[in-house]
Design a protein around this motif. Structure first.
Motif, PDB file in Angstrom:
ATOM      1  N   LEU A  48      -1.955 -30.473  29.617  1.00 48.69           N
ATOM      2  CA  LEU A  48      -0.774 -29.920  31.143  1.00 48.69           C
ATOM      3  C   LEU A  48      -0.288 -29.024  31.268  1.00 48.69           C
ATOM      4  CD1 LEU A  48       0.974 -33.814  31.159  1.00 48.69           C
ATOM      5  CD2 LEU A  48      -0.586 -32.997  32.989  1.00 48.69           C
ATOM      6  N   ALA A  49      -0.380 -28.004  29.963  1.00 50.00           N
ATOM      7  CA  ALA A  49       0.435 -27.311  29.991  1.00 50.00           C
ATOM      8  C   ALA A  49       0.058 -26.080  30.331  1.00 50.00           C
ATOM      9  CB  ALA A  49       0.455 -26.766  27.853  1.00 50.00           C
ATOM     10  N   ILE A  50      -1.807 -26.482  30.747  1.00 49.06           N
ATOM     11  CA  ILE A  50      -2.070 -25.251  31.218  1.00 49.06           C
ATOM     12  C   ILE A  50      -1.624 -24.898  32.891  1.00 49.06           C
ATOM     13  CG2 ILE A  50      -4.615 -24.783  31.899  1.00 49.06           C
ATOM     14  CD1 ILE A  50      -5.976 -26.070  29.832  1.00 49.06           C
ATOM     15  N   ILE A  51      -1.525 -26.520  33.439  1.00 54.69           N
ATOM     16  CA  ILE A  51      -1.264 -25.889  35.306  1.00 54.69           C
ATOM     17  C   ILE A  51       0.185 -26.178  34.407  1.00 54.69           C
ATOM     18  CG2 ILE A  51      -0.173 -28.261  36.727  1.00 54.69           C
ATOM     19  CD1 ILE A  51      -1.996 -29.732  34.782  1.00 54.69           C
ATOM     20  N   GLU A  52       0.782 -25.503  34.004  1.00 53.27           N
ATOM     21  CA  GLU A  52       1.912 -24.812  33.834  1.00 53.27           C
ATOM     22  C   GLU A  52       2.201 -24.028  33.526  1.00 53.27           C
ATOM     23  OE1 GLU A  52       7.093 -26.597  31.614  1.00 53.27           O
ATOM     24  OE2 GLU A  52       5.143 -26.016  30.142  1.00 53.27           O
ATOM     25  N   ALA A  53       1.232 -23.304  33.420  1.00 55.00           N
ATOM     26  CA  ALA A  53       0.913 -22.177  32.758  1.00 55.00           C
ATOM     27  C   ALA A  53       0.785 -21.412  33.531  1.00 55.00           C
ATOM     28  CB  ALA A  53      -0.069 -21.514  31.171  1.00 55.00           C
ATOM     29  N   VAL A  54       0.122 -21.783  34.427  1.00 56.15           N
ATOM     30  CA  VAL A  54      -1.347 -20.971  35.331  1.00 56.15           C
ATOM     31  C   VAL A  54      -0.441 -20.612  37.361  1.00 56.15           C
ATOM     32  CG1 VAL A  54      -3.460 -21.186  37.223  1.00 56.15           C
ATOM     33  CG2 VAL A  54      -3.760 -21.727  34.632  1.00 56.15           C
ATOM     34  N   HIS A  55      -0.619 -19.901  37.607  1.00 57.48           N
ATOM     35  CA  HIS A  55       0.009 -19.624  39.123  1.00 57.48           C
ATOM     36  C   HIS A  55      -0.810 -18.006  39.403  1.00 57.48           C
ATOM     37  CE1 HIS A  55       0.912 -15.357  37.099  1.00 57.48           C
ATOM     38  NE2 HIS A  55       1.577 -16.164  36.024  1.00 57.48           N
ATOM     39  N   ALA A  56      -0.412 -18.074  40.590  1.00 56.02           N
ATOM     40  CA  ALA A  56      -1.324 -17.199  41.338  1.00 56.02           C
ATOM     41  C   ALA A  56      -2.173 -16.077  40.873  1.00 56.02           C
ATOM     42  CB  ALA A  56      -0.137 -17.187  43.272  1.00 56.02           C
ATOM     43  N   CYS A  57      -0.716 -15.244  40.264  1.00 57.76           N
ATOM     44  CA  CYS A  57      -1.567 -14.047  39.476  1.00 57.76           C
ATOM     45  C   CYS A  57      -2.299 -13.858  38.157  1.00 57.76           C
ATOM     46  CB  CYS A  57      -0.383 -12.840  39.644  1.00 57.76           C
ATOM     47  SG  CYS A  57       0.760 -12.989  41.125  1.00 57.76           S
ATOM     48  N   THR A  58      -2.619 -15.405  38.126  1.00 53.58           N
ATOM     49  CA  THR A  58      -3.070 -15.084  36.633  1.00 53.58           C
ATOM     50  C   THR A  58      -4.469 -14.848  36.712  1.00 53.58           C
ATOM     51  OG1 THR A  58      -2.167 -17.565  36.490  1.00 53.58           O
ATOM     52  CG2 THR A  58      -3.516 -17.533  34.284  1.00 53.58           C
ATOM     53  N   ASN A  59      -4.740 -13.897  35.657  1.00 54.01           N
ATOM     54  CA  ASN A  59      -6.462 -13.928  35.687  1.00 54.01           C
ATOM     55  C   ASN A  59      -7.186 -14.480  35.062  1.00 54.01           C
ATOM     56  OD1 ASN A  59      -8.327 -12.782  34.883  1.00 54.01           O
ATOM     57  ND2 ASN A  59      -7.121 -10.628  34.187  1.00 54.01           N
ATOM     58  N   LYS A  60      -7.463 -15.270  36.014  1.00 51.14           N
ATOM     59  CA  LYS A  60      -8.488 -16.364  35.612  1.00 51.14           C
ATOM     60  C   LYS A  60      -9.837 -16.106  33.872  1.00 51.14           C
ATOM     61  CE  LYS A  60      -6.315 -19.451  38.887  1.00 51.14           C
ATOM     62  NZ  LYS A  60      -5.485 -17.734  38.831  1.00 51.14           N
ATOM     63  N   ALA A  61      -9.889 -14.665  34.609  1.00 53.44           N
ATOM     64  CA  ALA A  61     -10.882 -14.490  33.299  1.00 53.44           C
ATOM     65  C   ALA A  61     -10.597 -14.101  32.416  1.00 53.44           C
ATOM     66  CB  ALA A  61     -12.038 -13.025  33.297  1.00 53.44           C
ATOM     67  N   ARG A  62      -9.385 -13.835  32.008  1.00 50.73           N
ATOM     68  CA  ARG A  62      -8.705 -13.297  30.959  1.00 50.73           C
ATOM     69  C   ARG A  62      -8.220 -15.758  30.834  1.00 50.73           C
ATOM     70  NH1 ARG A  62      -6.580 -12.459  26.427  1.00 50.73           N
ATOM     71  NH2 ARG A  62      -4.513 -12.356  25.684  1.00 50.73           N
ATOM     72  N   LEU A  63      -7.856 -15.777  31.504  1.00 49.06           N
ATOM     73  CA  LEU A  63      -7.217 -17.660  30.903  1.00 49.06           C
ATOM     74  C   LEU A  63      -8.790 -18.398  30.285  1.00 49.06           C
ATOM     75  CD1 LEU A  63      -5.993 -19.975  31.190  1.00 49.06           C
ATOM     76  CD2 LEU A  63      -6.672 -20.535  33.961  1.00 49.06           C
ATOM     77  N   ASN A  64      -9.802 -17.941  31.433  1.00 45.44           N
ATOM     78  CA  ASN A  64     -11.239 -18.818  30.436  1.00 45.44           C
ATOM     79  C   ASN A  64     -11.404 -18.529  29.264  1.00 45.44           C
ATOM     80  OD1 ASN A  64     -11.339 -20.438  32.813  1.00 45.44           O
ATOM     81  ND2 ASN A  64     -12.504 -18.943  33.831  1.00 45.44           N
ATOM     82  N   TRP A  65     -11.089 -16.930  28.938  1.00 46.93           N
ATOM     83  CA  TRP A  65     -11.661 -16.292  27.997  1.00 46.93           C
ATOM     84  C   TRP A  65     -10.445 -16.902  26.910  1.00 46.93           C
ATOM     85  CZ3 TRP A  65      -8.756 -13.250  24.144  1.00 46.93           C
ATOM     86  CH2 TRP A  65      -9.509 -13.243  23.396  1.00 46.93           C
ATOM     87  N   VAL A  66      -9.514 -17.048  26.493  1.00 46.93           N
ATOM     88  CA  VAL A  66      -8.051 -17.710  26.080  1.00 46.93           C
ATOM     89  C   VAL A  66      -8.549 -18.940  25.347  1.00 46.93           C
ATOM     90  CG1 VAL A  66      -5.412 -18.004  25.732  1.00 46.93           C
ATOM     91  CG2 VAL A  66      -6.106 -16.249  26.687  1.00 46.93           C
ATOM     92  N   LEU A  67      -8.694 -19.488  26.547  1.00 46.35           N
ATOM     93  CA  LEU A  67      -8.507 -21.175  26.840  1.00 46.35           C
ATOM     94  C   LEU A  67     -10.185 -21.868  26.005  1.00 46.35           C
ATOM     95  CD1 LEU A  67      -8.166 -22.622  29.831  1.00 46.35           C
ATOM     96  CD2 LEU A  67      -6.203 -23.050  27.683  1.00 46.35           C
ATOM     97  N   SER A  68     -11.274 -20.616  25.776  1.00 44.01           N
ATOM     98  CA  SER A  68     -12.110 -20.630  25.534  1.00 44.01           C
ATOM     99  C   SER A  68     -12.066 -20.632  23.372  1.00 44.01           C
ATOM    100  CB  SER A  68     -13.496 -19.770  25.148  1.00 44.01           C
ATOM    101  OG  SER A  68     -12.833 -19.074  24.839  1.00 44.01           O
ATOM    102  N   GLY A  69     -10.933 -20.352  23.098  1.00 44.43           N
ATOM    103  CA  GLY A  69     -11.108 -19.980  21.791  1.00 44.43           C
ATOM    104  C   GLY A  69      -9.244 -21.082  22.073  1.00 44.43           C
ATOM    105  N   LEU A  70      -9.291 -22.086  22.712  1.00 43.97           N
ATOM    106  CA  LEU A  70      -8.436 -23.209  22.086  1.00 43.97           C
ATOM    107  C   LEU A  70      -9.129 -24.671  22.064  1.00 43.97           C
ATOM    108  CD1 LEU A  70      -5.386 -21.931  23.951  1.00 43.97           C
ATOM    109  CD2 LEU A  70      -5.380 -21.992  21.507  1.00 43.97           C
ATOM    110  N   ARG A  71      -8.644 -25.519  21.311  1.00 46.20           N
ATOM    111  CA  ARG A  71      -9.483 -27.244  22.014  1.00 46.20           C
ATOM    112  C   ARG A  71      -8.277 -27.908  23.005  1.00 46.20           C
ATOM    113  NH1 ARG A  71      -7.856 -31.844  19.604  1.00 46.20           N
ATOM    114  NH2 ARG A  71      -7.604 -30.791  17.988  1.00 46.20           N
ATOM    115  N   VAL A  72      -8.256 -27.763  24.326  1.00 46.93           N
ATOM    116  CA  VAL A  72      -7.943 -28.710  24.936  1.00 46.93           C
ATOM    117  C   VAL A  72      -7.496 -30.117  25.285  1.00 46.93           C
ATOM    118  CG1 VAL A  72      -7.634 -28.557  27.438  1.00 46.93           C
ATOM    119  CG2 VAL A  72      -8.154 -26.721  27.284  1.00 46.93           C
ATOM    120  N   VAL A  73      -6.714 -30.537  24.835  1.00 48.59           N
ATOM    121  CA  VAL A  73      -6.834 -31.784  24.552  1.00 48.59           C
ATOM    122  C   VAL A  73      -5.792 -33.067  25.794  1.00 48.59           C
ATOM    123  CG1 VAL A  73      -4.762 -33.514  23.514  1.00 48.59           C
ATOM    124  CG2 VAL A  73      -5.481 -31.493  22.105  1.00 48.59           C
TER     125      VAL A  73
END
Length: 137
Positions: A48-73
């Motif tokens: 749910l924190a991902i939903i809160e942080a993402v917006h229209a200007c979010t760089n999706k490639a960067r988001l995917n790269w950052v999330l690849s280093g985190l465990r999403v609960v």
């Protein structure tokens, strides 16, 4: 810049603002995440924190790269009920604090010690008590 020290091992949890600042290459947040990783801490984020942080200007490639280093609960029925109980026990309302409660619930289930990077120290203190070390970002 003075660096804040994190605990050895354990878990680093990011809330929505922590993720937003990591995505924006905020110097403090990047340094804290790098230090946590160097100390063997696992990086965790509530879905749910991902939903809160993402917006229209979010760089999706960067988001995917950052999330690849985190465990999403994920947040399922059991987690939602536990988060609702945290809200009730803290005297908070889900309309304003639902995502915070889900993040807190996820943090409370992680390997200790748990450190959370958050912009909402006040509500997270009410939700987590002294079981999670909160670092303001």
């Amino acid at each position: 810049m003075a660096r804040r020290k994190l605990s050895h091992e354990g878990t680093l949890v990011l809330d929505g603002e922590g993720l937003s600042k990591l995505l924006a290459d905020d110097e403090l947040v990047v340094a804290l995440v790098a230090e946590a990783r160097s100390r063997g801490m696992e990086g965790v984020i509530s879905s749910l924190a991902i939903i809160e942080a993402v917006h229209a200007c979010t760089n999706k490639a960067r988001l995917n790269w950052v999330l690849s280093g985190l465990r999403v609960v994920p947040v399922g029925d059991e987690e939602a009920r536990a988060a609702s109980k945290l809200l009730t026990d803290a005297g908070l309302h889900g309309h304003r604090c639902a995502i915070d409660a889900a993040v807190a619930e996820a943090a409370l289930r992680q390997h200790r010690p748990v450190v959370m990077l958050t912009s909402d120290i006040d509500d997270m203190t009410k939700l987590c008590g002294d079981r999670v070390r909160l670092v303001a970002v």
